[in-house]
Design a protein around this motif. Structure first.
Motif, PDB file in Angstrom:
ATOM      1  N   PRO A 242       0.824  -1.213   0.000  1.00 24.98           N
ATOM      2  CA  PRO A 242       0.000   0.000   0.000  1.00 24.98           C
ATOM      3  C   PRO A 242       0.850   1.250   0.000  1.00 24.98           C
ATOM      4  N   SER A 243       0.200   2.420  -0.012  1.00 25.51           N
ATOM      5  CA  SER A 243       0.916   3.686  -0.088  1.00 25.51           C
ATOM      6  C   SER A 243       1.291   4.222   1.284  1.00 25.51           C
ATOM      7  N   GLU A 244       0.858   3.585   2.384  1.00 21.57           N
ATOM      8  CA  GLU A 244       1.173   4.047   3.732  1.00 21.57           C
ATOM      9  C   GLU A 244       1.124   2.863   4.688  1.00 21.57           C
ATOM     10  N   LEU A 245       2.021   2.871   5.671  1.00 12.17           N
ATOM     11  CA  LEU A 245       2.079   1.813   6.674  1.00 12.17           C
ATOM     12  C   LEU A 245       1.625   2.376   8.014  1.00 12.17           C
ATOM     13  N   LEU A 246       0.620   1.752   8.624  1.00 17.86           N
ATOM     14  CA  LEU A 246       0.104   2.178   9.922  1.00 17.86           C
ATOM     15  C   LEU A 246       0.303   1.048  10.921  1.00 17.86           C
ATOM     16  N   PHE A 247       0.985   1.353  12.019  1.00 17.08           N
ATOM     17  CA  PHE A 247       1.210   0.403  13.099  1.00 17.08           C
ATOM     18  C   PHE A 247       0.424   0.872  14.330  1.00 17.08           C
ATOM     19  N   HIS A 248      -0.113  -0.079  15.095  1.00 16.06           N
ATOM     20  CA  HIS A 248      -0.876   0.227  16.303  1.00 16.06           C
ATOM     21  C   HIS A 248      -0.226  -0.505  17.481  1.00 16.06           C
ATOM     22  N   SER A 249       0.028   0.253  18.531  1.00 14.26           N
ATOM     23  CA  SER A 249       0.837  -0.268  19.633  1.00 14.26           C
ATOM     24  C   SER A 249       0.194  -1.451  20.340  1.00 14.26           C
ATOM     25  N   GLU A 250      -1.138  -1.453  20.496  1.00 17.40           N
ATOM     26  CA  GLU A 250      -1.812  -2.495  21.262  1.00 17.40           C
ATOM     27  C   GLU A 250      -2.356  -3.623  20.397  1.00 17.40           C
ATOM     28  N   ASP A 251      -2.094  -3.588  19.134  1.00 21.13           N
ATOM     29  CA  ASP A 251      -2.537  -4.641  18.222  1.00 21.13           C
ATOM     30  C   ASP A 251      -1.294  -5.332  17.665  1.00 21.13           C
ATOM     31  N   ARG A 252      -0.987  -6.517  18.189  1.00 19.71           N
ATOM     32  CA  ARG A 252       0.244  -7.208  17.785  1.00 19.71           C
ATOM     33  C   ARG A 252       0.224  -7.583  16.311  1.00 19.71           C
ATOM     34  N   ASN A 253      -0.952  -7.836  15.782  1.00 18.65           N
ATOM     35  CA  ASN A 253      -1.019  -8.196  14.359  1.00 18.65           C
ATOM     36  C   ASN A 253      -0.601  -7.044  13.464  1.00 18.65           C
ATOM     37  N   SER A 254      -0.772  -5.807  13.943  1.00 17.98           N
ATOM     38  CA  SER A 254      -0.430  -4.649  13.121  1.00 17.98           C
ATOM     39  C   SER A 254       1.043  -4.282  13.225  1.00 17.98           C
ATOM     40  N   HIS A 255       1.816  -4.953  14.081  1.00 15.21           N
ATOM     41  CA  HIS A 255       3.246  -4.670  14.173  1.00 15.21           C
ATOM     42  C   HIS A 255       4.010  -5.204  12.965  1.00 15.21           C
TER      43      HIS A 255
ATOM     44  N   GLU B 223     -13.335  10.844  12.691  1.00 11.81           N
ATOM     45  CA  GLU B 223     -13.848   9.854  11.736  1.00 11.81           C
ATOM     46  C   GLU B 223     -13.854  10.390  10.315  1.00 11.81           C
ATOM     47  N   GLU B 224     -14.154  11.684  10.145  1.00  7.75           N
ATOM     48  CA  GLU B 224     -14.197  12.257   8.801  1.00  7.75           C
ATOM     49  C   GLU B 224     -12.833  12.235   8.136  1.00  7.75           C
ATOM     50  N   GLU B 225     -11.800  12.535   8.887  1.00  8.49           N
ATOM     51  CA  GLU B 225     -10.454  12.521   8.314  1.00  8.49           C
ATOM     52  C   GLU B 225     -10.039  11.116   7.911  1.00  8.49           C
ATOM     53  N   ARG B 226     -10.409  10.141   8.735  1.00  9.86           N
ATOM     54  CA  ARG B 226     -10.065   8.756   8.383  1.00  9.86           C
ATOM     55  C   ARG B 226     -10.802   8.310   7.127  1.00  9.86           C
ATOM     56  N   LYS B 227     -12.081   8.690   7.000  1.00 10.08           N
ATOM     57  CA  LYS B 227     -12.825   8.331   5.800  1.00 10.08           C
ATOM     58  C   LYS B 227     -12.217   8.992   4.567  1.00 10.08           C
ATOM     59  N   MET B 228     -11.785  10.252   4.714  1.00 11.74           N
ATOM     60  CA  MET B 228     -11.185  10.948   3.580  1.00 11.74           C
ATOM     61  C   MET B 228      -9.890  10.257   3.147  1.00 11.74           C
ATOM     62  N   LYS B 229      -9.087   9.834   4.134  1.00  8.41           N
ATOM     63  CA  LYS B 229      -7.851   9.138   3.784  1.00  8.41           C
ATOM     64  C   LYS B 229      -8.130   7.819   3.084  1.00  8.41           C
ATOM     65  N   ARG B 230      -9.154   7.103   3.558  1.00  3.33           N
ATOM     66  CA  ARG B 230      -9.494   5.828   2.904  1.00  3.33           C
ATOM     67  C   ARG B 230      -9.936   6.060   1.473  1.00  3.33           C
ATOM     68  N   ARG B 231     -10.735   7.117   1.251  1.00  2.18           N
ATOM     69  CA  ARG B 231     -11.174   7.393  -0.117  1.00  2.18           C
ATOM     70  C   ARG B 231      -9.995   7.762  -1.012  1.00  2.18           C
ATOM     71  N   GLN B 232      -9.083   8.577  -0.479  1.00  2.03           N
ATOM     72  CA  GLN B 232      -7.909   8.936  -1.279  1.00  2.03           C
ATOM     73  C   GLN B 232      -7.056   7.719  -1.600  1.00  2.03           C
ATOM     74  N   GLY B 233      -6.897   6.828  -0.603  1.00  7.50           N
ATOM     75  CA  GLY B 233      -6.129   5.611  -0.858  1.00  7.50           C
ATOM     76  C   GLY B 233      -6.783   4.733  -1.905  1.00  7.50           C
ATOM     77  N   ALA B 234      -8.140   4.626  -1.853  1.00  2.00           N
ATOM     78  CA  ALA B 234      -8.844   3.810  -2.848  1.00  2.00           C
ATOM     79  C   ALA B 234      -8.703   4.403  -4.243  1.00  2.00           C
ATOM     80  N   GLU B 235      -8.787   5.739  -4.359  1.00  3.49           N
ATOM     81  CA  GLU B 235      -8.619   6.373  -5.668  1.00  3.49           C
ATOM     82  C   GLU B 235      -7.203   6.167  -6.206  1.00  3.49           C
ATOM     83  N   GLU B 236      -6.219   6.237  -5.331  1.00  6.35           N
ATOM     84  CA  GLU B 236      -4.839   6.028  -5.772  1.00  6.35           C
ATOM     85  C   GLU B 236      -4.630   4.596  -6.250  1.00  6.35           C
ATOM     86  N   ARG B 237      -5.202   3.625  -5.518  1.00  4.05           N
ATOM     87  CA  ARG B 237      -5.059   2.223  -5.949  1.00  4.05           C
ATOM     88  C   ARG B 237      -5.727   1.985  -7.289  1.00  4.05           C
TER      89      ARG B 237
END
Length: 258
Positions: free
Chosen positions: A45-58, A153-167
């Motif tokens: 993908p175009s960006e990597l997001l890691f979450h501290s409390e979610d081991r699967n996302s490490h 939530e609005e910012e996250r939705k906007m980022k998801r839409r931008q990522g989908a358009e880029e893909r």
């Protein structure tokens, strides 16, 4: 699996020095293109997001696609190599194929929450050089939650839409670069295949029936040793001929019953 260790002079709390060293590395690597047309790099993908409390996302996976007709070599750079481990950070990918690069975050402590680091993938192939940059960010809390992200939530939705358009744009570019395979193009031969198969099946049954009738007729003829018969002498058959006809008739019977 190989681990690439870069030393950018970053010590405890030296994030600014690491960023400057990474920028110098990116500028130095980018200057090797020689001013020619850069080679487009397809990295998802175009960006990597890691979450501290979610081991699967490490552990995140980057996929590098090679839609070209030549092999490519690649190398991964990072502004903070002490915080990440990249499996197969340097290697090659064959033509018309892809390779997965596994990126693992090594320090998800609260002091790194909200930190954004930069990766750069450089590729070489066909006499050309290209590069692609992506960002990596560590967030507090679990994936899908609101902890430590600082975004509504609005910012996250906007980022998801931008990522989908880029893909979608990258997929269209891949479709334009990759030629259609002949197996994917419908032809009249493919459309007529069921009809040809049906005709061939009917003709095979007609031949089998004709051979069966011939075998039955041969079995009904007299042997060449029989002298008292109304059948002409030229139509008399031998014992071996009758055995062959009987064997053939048995095989055809099995075909009919099946």
């Amino acid at each position: 699996m190989r681990r690439r260790d870069n030393h950018d002079g970053q010590g405890q709390g030296g994030a600014a020095a690491a960023e400057q060293a990474g920028n110098r590395g990116v500028r130095r690597a980018g200057g090797e293109t020689g001013g020619g047309s850069p080679l487009p790099v397809f990295l998802f993908p175009s960006e990597l997001l890691f979450h501290s409390e979610d081991r699967n996302s490490h552990r995140r996976v980057l996929t590098l696609y090679n839609p070209y007709s030549f092999n490519m070599s690649f190398k991964m750079w990072c502004t903070a190599p002490s915080l990440y481990r990249v499996v197969e950070a340097e290697g090659s990918v064959r033509a018309k194929s892809c390779v997965d690069l596994v990126v693992r975050h090594l320090d998800v402590s609260p002091r790194n929450w909200g930190r954004r680091d930069r990766f750069r993938l450089e590729v070489r192939g066909g006499g050309q050089v290209g590069g692609r940059e992506i960002w990596a960010e560590l967030r507090g809390g679990e994936e899908g939650g609101g902890g430590g992200g600082g975004e509504d939530e609005e910012e996250r939705k906007m980022k998801r839409r931008q990522g989908a358009e880029e893909r979608r744009g990258q997929q269209r570019a891949l479709s334009a670069l990759t030629p259609l395979s002949p197996l994917l193009v419908p032809t009249h031969t493919h459309l007529q295949l069921p009809t040809c198969t049906a005709v061939r099946s009917v003709s095979q049954w007609v031949v089998c029936v004709a051979v069966a009738v011939l075998c039955v007729a041969v079995l009904m003829l007299p042997l060449h040793t029989d002298s008292s018969s109304v059948v002409p002498r030229c139509l008399h058959v031998s014992t071996n001929q009758k055995l062959v006809c009987a064997y053939t008739l048995g095989l055809l019977t099995m075909v009919f019953l099946r």
